[in-house]
Structure formats: structure tokens, C-alpha cells
Design an enzyme around this catalytic site. Structure first.
Site, short mmCIF file in Angstrom:
data_model
loop_
_atom_site.label_atom_id
_atom_site.label_comp_id
_atom_site.label_asym_id
_atom_site.label_seq_id
_atom_site.Cartn_x
_atom_site.Cartn_y
_atom_site.Cartn_z
N TYR A 101 67.49 43.33 44.93
CA TYR A 101 67.15 43.22 46.14
C TYR A 101 66.68 44.58 46.55
O TYR A 101 67.38 45.56 46.02
CB TYR A 101 68.29 42.84 46.86
CG TYR A 101 68.07 43.20 48.58
CD1 TYR A 101 67.48 42.11 49.06
CD2 TYR A 101 68.21 44.21 49.05
CE1 TYR A 101 67.32 42.45 50.64
CE2 TYR A 101 68.15 44.70 50.36
CZ TYR A 101 67.48 43.72 51.25
OH TYR A 101 67.17 43.83 52.39
N GLU A 189 61.08 44.10 53.07
CA GLU A 189 62.22 43.51 52.09
C GLU A 189 61.49 42.66 50.92
O GLU A 189 60.56 41.96 51.19
CB GLU A 189 62.98 42.39 52.94
CG GLU A 189 64.18 42.12 52.08
CD GLU A 189 65.24 41.05 53.07
OE1 GLU A 189 65.86 41.65 53.54
OE2 GLU A 189 65.01 39.88 53.26
#
Length: 381
Positions: A101, A189
Site C-alpha cells: 500500500y 492512493e
């Protein structure tokens, strides 16, 4: 303003972030053509402005044309958390060795952007933060200096032991920062940022939220807006010079000034009620704004009473009253109406309302109490 995955990936590619060569389609036939062009196997992904698509069945691997047809047919029209799927992204399937991530967002507590990196990718990062916060590395970023190479490298080595892979990940982080800063994002993101079986790093998913207040600097990005049903009302309000945010309460609030609007909502909540919206008509003395605001409130089926709270400074109470009377006549209002009116030209404003059979109080708390009573069927007080 949120972007859909296919849009975010397109924006990422402008900054050199490696993304799959997928195609957005809006039909089953389009999905079949895209799969043929890309080459099987492919991943068929629902394009909606929410997470949890995989859990809802909105992301499927297809190894044959029949599977592409079956999955595309099932996903198109699917409801995912209240969003209807109207678009699909057909991506090439890849062999994943590991999922990470990487995200950049604004940290209000620190007063600056932060880079967030975790070895736990492909899952809800909120769950990781709640259950195992030690697995997330947070790097504050100076908004003037930007993300520095040494910061990106340090964060990359937190999740990669091998230098070559760490340097590739650090490069992606710097590219993500460039996208975040240049486009005035509030969130950029990648989840997951995947290490592929052949050692390459690729952004398999993408999420971007743009700052609406900065869109005037990015007309090309503003054109990418795909309005969702819950945004259409806010966009219509903006076109009319109103600031509107819909909520889930039953007391429709019309207020002049953002600060007073927040205070009005707080007071309604404090007294045990639920505001249906934030609606600021601004500081002008334009009666048409009152009419437009009334129509906006009446378009919400959940509104049971309308509470108008006006403190006349720049806004003149008599103009608001004139607009209100015209709005009531034009819309044939059949809901209880509570008005608090005080400030510039308040005597004339209350006279205009009284002539139309509308009573107005000067006390904000009294107005809120009346709104709660009438919303719950208590009648006049």
C-alpha cells in the site's frame, strides 16, 4: 471530487507510474472487444465511487470469452453500496508476488501532507490502521520542499529488503507525490502497489480525490467529473451560488453564512434533532437565492420542516423576507416553516412576513426548538 479507477490510472500514467494497459467500457460487447485486444486472461472490474468492490462481486478474473461475457453481464447494473455500475475496466491479468500500500493524503493533525506505506496492501488500509498500526510507516512531507528522495528511499526499504525493488518503489512514491502536488489532490492512493512475479512494480488499483476548491486551476481535471446521484444536487446548488451538503436528517436548514449554518446544525443536534442539510445562501441580498434554496430543500423527501435562520449583516432581512414570501407562493409550500430573522432591516422583514401570514422569531434557540416540535408532529408552540 473523486475520480474513478480508470481516470486515476490515466492520471497516474501521465506521471510515469506503471499501470496495467486496461480499457474502460460501458457494455458487454465492449468488454469482449477489450479482452480480445488486451489478450486473455483479464480482470473485469466495476467502476464505482466506493471501495469494497471485490467483496461485493464487482471484480472478477476471466480466462475465456464466455467468462468475460458472464462477468461483464453480471457486474453491469450491479448495486455496490448504493452505486449502480455503469462502467467496467478491463485490465490484463498479472501474476502477483506481493501486494503493498502507498498513499499520500493531508494530515490535519500534523498540518501537512503525509506519505503512508505498508506491506499490507490489497485490503482496507483503515482496518490495518485500526488493528496493526505498527505496520504502516507515516512520513510527514514539507509542502514547500515536497517529498525528498531520501524520504522515499527510507520508506521503500521499510517494505523491500532488495535494493533494486526498493529503488523502483521509491521512484513510484516520488511520482505519486508529483501527481498529488501538481493536481491539488487531497488523496492519491495505490492499493495495491504490486510486486509482480517478474519483479516489476505496478499500480493495480488507483484512487484519487481532488480538492474541489482548486479545480479552477485544473479545467482539464474538472472536465473529468462524473457526477453521482448524491452529487447532482450539490452541483446544481453551486451553479446557483449556494453551498449545499445533503445529510440524513429531517429538519431542512436555510442559513446565511457558513459559520451560522454550522452553529445552526450544532444547535439542532444539541436539542436532539437531525439536520437534513447544510445550506448557506451566502451574504448577498438576492431574493432569487431564497427561492432557489427553498426549491432545493423541498426536493429532499426526508425534510419534514424548514428552519430558516437569518442574521442580517450584508444580507438584508427585508430582501430575504421578500424572497421567502415569493418562494412560498411559487412552491405552494405544504411543510411547517419556522423563521428566525434578525439584523439589518429586520423590522421591515418581519412586517413583510407578517403580511404574508408568516411568523418570525428573533431568537435562534427558540426557532430551533419550534423546528424540532413541528418536525415531530407537535404542531405550533
Amino acid at each position: 471530487m473523486k475520480l474513478m479507477e480508470f481516470q486515476a490510472k490515466s492520471l497516474f500514467s501521465r506521471y510515469g507510474i506503471p499501470v496495467p494497459g486496461g480499457t474502460m467500457v460501458e457494455s458487454v460487447e465492449g468488454a469482449l472487444e477489450a479482452a480480445e485486444k488486451i489478450g486473455l486472461p483479464v480482470v473485469v472490474k466495476a467502476q464505482v465511487m466506493t471501495g469494497g468492490r471485490g467483496k461485493a462481486g464487482g471484480v472478477k478474473l476471466a480466462s475465456t470469452r464466455d467468462e468475460v461475457r458472464t462477468h461483464a453481464s453480471a457486474i453491469l447494473g450491479m448495486d455496490i453500496k448504493g452505486y449502480e455500475v455503469k462502467r467496467l475496466l478491463v485490465d490484463p491479468a498479472v501474476k502477483i508476488a506481493r501486494e503493498l500500500y502507498v498513499g499520500i493524503t493531508m494530515d490535519r493533525g500534523r498540518g501537512c501532507p503525509v506519505l503512508m506505506v505498508s506491506g499490507e496492501g490489497g485490503v482496507d488500509i483503515e482496518e490495518v490502521a485500526r488493528k496493526t498500526p505498527e505496520k504502516i510507516s507515516i512520513v510527514p512531507v514539507d509542502p514547500v520542499m515536497g517529498l525528498q528522495m531520501y524520504q522515499a528511499r527510507r520508506a521503500a526499504f521499510e517494505v523491500f529488503a532488495e535494493k533494486k525493488k526498493a529503488m523502483s518503489a521509491a521512484k513510484v512514491m516520488l511520482q505519486l507525490w508529483s501527481c498529488f502536488a501538481d493536481c491539488d489532490c487531497s488523496l492519491a492512493e495505490i492499493n495495491p502497489l504490486a510486486e509482480l512475479a517478474d519483479g516489476r512494480i505496478e499500480a493495480l488499483d488507483a484512487k484519487i480525490v481532488l480538492d474541489d476548491n482548486a479545480l479552477f486551476r485544473h479545467p482539464d481535471l474538472a472536465e473529468m467529473r462524473i457526477p453521482q446521484p448524491d452529487e447532482l444536487k450539490e452541483l446544481r446548488a453551486k451553479e446557483k451560488g449556494l453551498s449545499y451538503v445533503g445529510l440524513d436528517g429531517n429538519i431542512g436548514c436555510m442559513v446565511n453564512g457558513a459559520g451560522l449554518a454550522m452553529a445552526t446544525m450544532d444547535l439542532v443536534k444539541h436539542l436532539g434533532g437531525k439536520p437534513a442539510n447544510f445550506l448557506d445562501i451566502g451574504g448577498s441580498s438576492n431574493p432569487q437565492k431564497v427561492i432557489d434554496a427553498m426549491e432545493l430543500l423541498l426536493s429532499d423527501p426526508g425534510v419534514e420542516v424548514i428552519f430558516i435562520n437569518v442574521f442580517g449583516g450584508i444580507t438584508r432581512c427585508d430582501d430575504v423576507a421578500s424572497g421567502l414570501v415569493e418562494a412560498v407562493q411559487k412552491t405552494r409550500l405544504d411543510l411547517p416553516l419556522v423563521v428566525r430573522l434578525t439584523g439589518t432591516n429586520e423590522d421591515e422583514g418581519r412586517r413583510i412576513l407578517a403580511d404574508a401570514g408568516i411568523e418570525a422569531t428573533t431568537e435562534m434557540r427558540r426557532g430551533a426548538e419550534l423546528a424540532l416540535q413541528r418536525a415531530s408532529g407537535g404542531g405550533s408552540a
